[in-house]
Design a protein around this motif. Structure first.
Motif, PDB file in Angstrom:
ATOM      1  N   THR A  65      -9.756   2.125  -8.016  1.00 50.62           N
ATOM      2  CA  THR A  65      -8.526   2.463  -7.294  1.00 50.62           C
ATOM      3  C   THR A  65      -8.685   3.771  -6.534  1.00 50.62           C
ATOM      4  OG1 THR A  65      -7.211   1.299  -8.956  1.00 50.62           O
ATOM      5  CG2 THR A  65      -6.043   2.854  -7.542  1.00 50.62           C
ATOM      6  N   TYR A  68      -9.907   3.681  -3.010  1.00 44.90           N
ATOM      7  CA  TYR A  68      -8.974   3.272  -1.959  1.00 44.90           C
ATOM      8  C   TYR A  68      -7.884   4.304  -1.695  1.00 44.90           C
ATOM      9  CZ  TYR A  68     -11.026  -1.353  -2.226  1.00 44.90           C
ATOM     10  OH  TYR A  68     -11.903  -2.402  -2.184  1.00 44.90           O
ATOM     11  N   LEU A  72      -4.215   5.841   1.363  1.00 43.85           N
ATOM     12  CA  LEU A  72      -2.837   5.578   0.972  1.00 43.85           C
ATOM     13  C   LEU A  72      -1.978   6.841   0.948  1.00 43.85           C
ATOM     14  CD1 LEU A  72      -3.450   3.182  -2.070  1.00 43.85           C
ATOM     15  CD2 LEU A  72      -3.015   2.556   0.304  1.00 43.85           C
ATOM     16  N   GLU A  76       2.759   4.536  -0.552  1.00 46.78           N
ATOM     17  CA  GLU A  76       1.896   3.362  -0.625  1.00 46.78           C
ATOM     18  C   GLU A  76       1.204   3.260  -1.993  1.00 46.78           C
ATOM     19  OE1 GLU A  76       0.514   2.708   3.990  1.00 46.78           O
ATOM     20  OE2 GLU A  76      -0.399   4.346   2.853  1.00 46.78           O
ATOM     21  N   VAL A  77       0.943   4.395  -2.622  1.00 43.12           N
ATOM     22  CA  VAL A  77       0.365   4.375  -3.975  1.00 43.12           C
ATOM     23  C   VAL A  77       1.333   3.686  -4.926  1.00 43.12           C
ATOM     24  CG1 VAL A  77      -0.316   5.797  -5.952  1.00 43.12           C
ATOM     25  CG2 VAL A  77      -1.109   6.397  -3.662  1.00 43.12           C
ATOM     26  N   ASP A  78       2.607   4.054  -4.858  1.00 36.23           N
ATOM     27  CA  ASP A  78       3.619   3.418  -5.711  1.00 36.23           C
ATOM     28  C   ASP A  78       3.701   1.918  -5.437  1.00 36.23           C
ATOM     29  OD1 ASP A  78       4.290   5.773  -6.985  1.00 36.23           O
ATOM     30  OD2 ASP A  78       5.983   6.200  -5.653  1.00 36.23           O
ATOM     31  N   ARG A  79       3.736   1.555  -4.165  1.00 38.01           N
ATOM     32  CA  ARG A  79       3.842   0.142  -3.790  1.00 38.01           C
ATOM     33  C   ARG A  79       2.586  -0.626  -4.226  1.00 38.01           C
ATOM     34  NH1 ARG A  79       5.406   0.692   1.417  1.00 38.01           N
ATOM     35  NH2 ARG A  79       3.291   0.551   2.209  1.00 38.01           N
ATOM     36  N   THR A  80       1.418  -0.012  -4.048  1.00 38.82           N
ATOM     37  CA  THR A  80       0.164  -0.669  -4.397  1.00 38.82           C
ATOM     38  C   THR A  80       0.024  -0.852  -5.905  1.00 38.82           C
ATOM     39  OG1 THR A  80      -0.895   0.224  -2.426  1.00 38.82           O
ATOM     40  CG2 THR A  80      -2.355  -0.529  -4.168  1.00 38.82           C
ATOM     41  N   THR A  81       0.375   0.176  -6.677  1.00 35.15           N
ATOM     42  CA  THR A  81       0.263   0.044  -8.134  1.00 35.15           C
ATOM     43  C   THR A  81       1.271  -0.971  -8.671  1.00 35.15           C
ATOM     44  OG1 THR A  81       1.634   2.024  -8.443  1.00 35.15           O
ATOM     45  CG2 THR A  81      -0.750   2.309  -8.543  1.00 35.15           C
ATOM     46  N   LEU A  83       2.314  -3.626  -7.002  1.00 36.61           N
ATOM     47  CA  LEU A  83       1.741  -4.921  -6.630  1.00 36.61           C
ATOM     48  C   LEU A  83       0.608  -5.297  -7.581  1.00 36.61           C
ATOM     49  CD1 LEU A  83       1.479  -7.335  -4.678  1.00 36.61           C
ATOM     50  CD2 LEU A  83      -0.037  -5.890  -3.293  1.00 36.61           C
ATOM     51  N   LEU A  84      -0.256  -4.349  -7.865  1.00 31.16           N
ATOM     52  CA  LEU A  84      -1.364  -4.594  -8.792  1.00 31.16           C
ATOM     53  C   LEU A  84      -0.839  -4.985 -10.170  1.00 31.16           C
ATOM     54  CD1 LEU A  84      -4.381  -4.535  -9.502  1.00 31.16           C
ATOM     55  CD2 LEU A  84      -4.141  -2.084  -9.920  1.00 31.16           C
ATOM     56  N   GLN A  87       0.478  -8.556 -10.036  1.00 28.11           N
ATOM     57  CA  GLN A  87      -0.612  -9.525  -9.945  1.00 28.11           C
ATOM     58  C   GLN A  87      -1.333  -9.674 -11.288  1.00 28.11           C
ATOM     59  OE1 GLN A  87      -2.836  -7.984  -6.621  1.00 28.11           O
ATOM     60  NE2 GLN A  87      -1.550  -9.024  -5.118  1.00 28.11           N
TER      61      GLN A  87
END
Length: 95
Positions: A65, A68, A72, A76-81, A83-84, A87
């Motif tokens: 992580t 990447y 970010l 975007e870090v909040d949104r990405t984590t 989403l992860l 998933q």
């Protein structure tokens, strides 16, 4: 920037935060290998990423992580984590 160079930058950053030297990886890799990864000249395998993360005292996903993170923003870090997390939970529920 090449992806392996970004992983190398993340490795170096986490190594410095953990106050770990390149020599401290001696049981899993040579100092030369660590240096080549940090400079983006080599890409570690998933197995090697696990070993490197173990020496750093972090989860292998932290190292991946961090590779990447440069791209970010904090939002975007909040949104990405999130989403992860979603998933991964979906994968677990499919078992």
């Amino acid at each position: 920037m090449r992806r392996n160079a970004t992983l190398g930058k993340a490795l170096k950053q986490l190594r410095e935060i953990a106050n770990v030297t390149q020599e401290d990886f001696g049981l899993v890799s040579s100092r030369t290998y660590i240096s080549t990864v940090e400079r983006g000249l080599k890409s570690p395998t998933l197995g090697k990423i696990e070993q490197l993360a173990d020496v750093l005292g972090v989860h292998p996903l932290t190292l991946l992580t961090a590779a990447y993170m440069e791209r970010l923003t904090p939002k975007e870090v909040d949104r990405t984590t999130a989403l992860l997390r979603d998933q991964l939970l979906a994968l677990v529920s499919e078992k």
